[in-house]
Design an enzyme around this catalytic site. Structure first.
Site, PDB file in Angstrom:
ATOM      1  N   ASP A  23     -14.983  -8.950 -12.187  1.00 15.20           N
ATOM      2  CA  ASP A  23     -14.655  -8.908 -13.815  1.00 15.20           C
ATOM      3  C   ASP A  23     -15.766  -7.892 -14.293  1.00 15.20           C
ATOM      4  OD1 ASP A  23     -12.825 -10.788 -13.460  1.00 15.20           O
ATOM      5  OD2 ASP A  23     -14.405 -12.274 -13.349  1.00 15.20           O
ATOM      6  N   HIS A  24     -16.916  -7.419 -13.410  1.00 10.97           N
ATOM      7  CA  HIS A  24     -17.965  -6.767 -13.910  1.00 10.97           C
ATOM      8  C   HIS A  24     -18.211  -5.454 -13.057  1.00 10.97           C
ATOM      9  CE1 HIS A  24     -22.008  -5.674 -15.233  1.00 10.97           C
ATOM     10  NE2 HIS A  24     -21.891  -6.140 -16.370  1.00 10.97           N
ATOM     11  N   PHE A  25     -17.304  -4.471 -13.073  1.00  9.56           N
ATOM     12  CA  PHE A  25     -16.155  -4.380 -13.899  1.00  9.56           C
ATOM     13  C   PHE A  25     -14.775  -4.144 -12.823  1.00  9.56           C
ATOM     14  CE2 PHE A  25     -19.702  -2.939 -16.352  1.00  9.56           C
ATOM     15  CZ  PHE A  25     -19.729  -3.587 -17.422  1.00  9.56           C
TER      16      PHE A  25
END
Lengths: 128, 159
Positions: free
Chosen positions: B33-35
């Site tokens: 999610d990051h990223f």
């Protein structure tokens, strides 16, 4: 022994690092909380930095006395520092302007004692 | 997920300095999610890793009998990405320790490359000011955080 100007200049850079303020904000009369935005934990940070920058030890409560207004003492009555309290403050904080504070000795005004000039006075006495 | 952001200590000199490593892996969920498509170690978690390294260094001074709470980060700066496959080395130097707390200076490196540096202030919280809710010894042990200290200070595994 460093001059007052030398001490002030080091105190100024200490406060710039600890509080993220600009150098023009750090005047002798600036109050740490009201003018420079210092919060409780910042006082610990300031003490650590002063110790490092001046190569001295500042025992707990020596620069910033603690628990002065705690319940159960005769230093405070009805939100006002008593004559006995003022006497005690002069002993604990010979570096602060207690006479100025005595004109309106409300407990909430105690933090007005904590000015940049007070720190400079403290170090001048300590290093002198 | 366990809130342990260092994998092990490779150096530990009581009351002086410590060095811990963290291996960054693409198996870590948050990196996806990051990223998305660009996995990099979150800067906040590097700060946490430096704080865990420095916090254990400080806690050890009092044999973990005082609760050590992260109080303030006066300075932190980041200088580059950290990506999966990198090994972060967190170095913490005890700058000051007193009854009320302590301060550490930390760096994070990948190899020779400096990727982050921070100054971190910790406070010692007493039973009164912490409402009696904090028990550092059980906190450290229940988190199994001390397990990361099993490697000796020479970093060879000898104790």
């Amino acid at each position: 022994m460093p001059t007052r100007d030398e001490i002030f200049s080091k105190v100024q850079s200490t406060l710039i690092d600890a509080l993220g303020v600009d150098d023009e904000d750090v005047t002798e009369s600036a109050r740490l909380s009201a003018d420079l935005g210092a919060e409780s934990i910042d006082f610990l940070d300031i003490v650590f930095r002063l110790e490092k920058n001046f190569g001295t030890k500042i025992p707990r409560g020596e620069l910033f006395p603690e628990n002065f207004a705690a319940a159960g003492t005769s230093y405070v009555s009805n939100g006002t520092v008593t004559a006995e309290g003022l006497k005690e403050l002069k002993i604990r904080m010979p570096h602060a302007d207690i006479d100025g504070f005595a004109k309106n000795p409300k407990v909430e005004n105690l933090q007005e004692l904590f000015t940049v000039g007070m720190i400079v006075n403290f170090l001048e006495r300590k290093l002198g | 997920m366990r809130w342990i952001w260092i994998d092990r200590f490779v150096e530990f000199e009581k009351g002086s300095h410590a060095k811990a490593i963290k291996n960054v892996s693409l198996a870590e969920e948050h990196l996806h999610d990051h990223f998305p498509g660009f996995p990099v170690m979150p800067a906040s978690l590097m700060l946490e890793g430096m704080a865990q390294t420095g916090g254990i260094l400080l806690g050890d001074v009092n044999n973990f009998e005082r609760a050590v709470i992260l109080a303030k980060v006066p300075k932190v700066s980041y200088h580059g990405w950290v990506v999966p496959g990198d090994t972060l080395t967190y170095s913490a130097q005890l700058a000051n320790v007193s009854d009320e707390g302590g301060m550490v200076s930390c760096t994070a490196h990948v190899g020779e490359r400096l990727v982050a540096e921070a100054e971190i202030v910790f406070a010692h919280v007493t039973a009164e000011s912490g409402n009696g809710a904090i028990d550092q010894k059980s906190f450290v042990f229940s988190m199994r955080l001390l397990g990361v200290m099993d490697v000796g200070k020479a970093g060879t595994g000898s104790k």
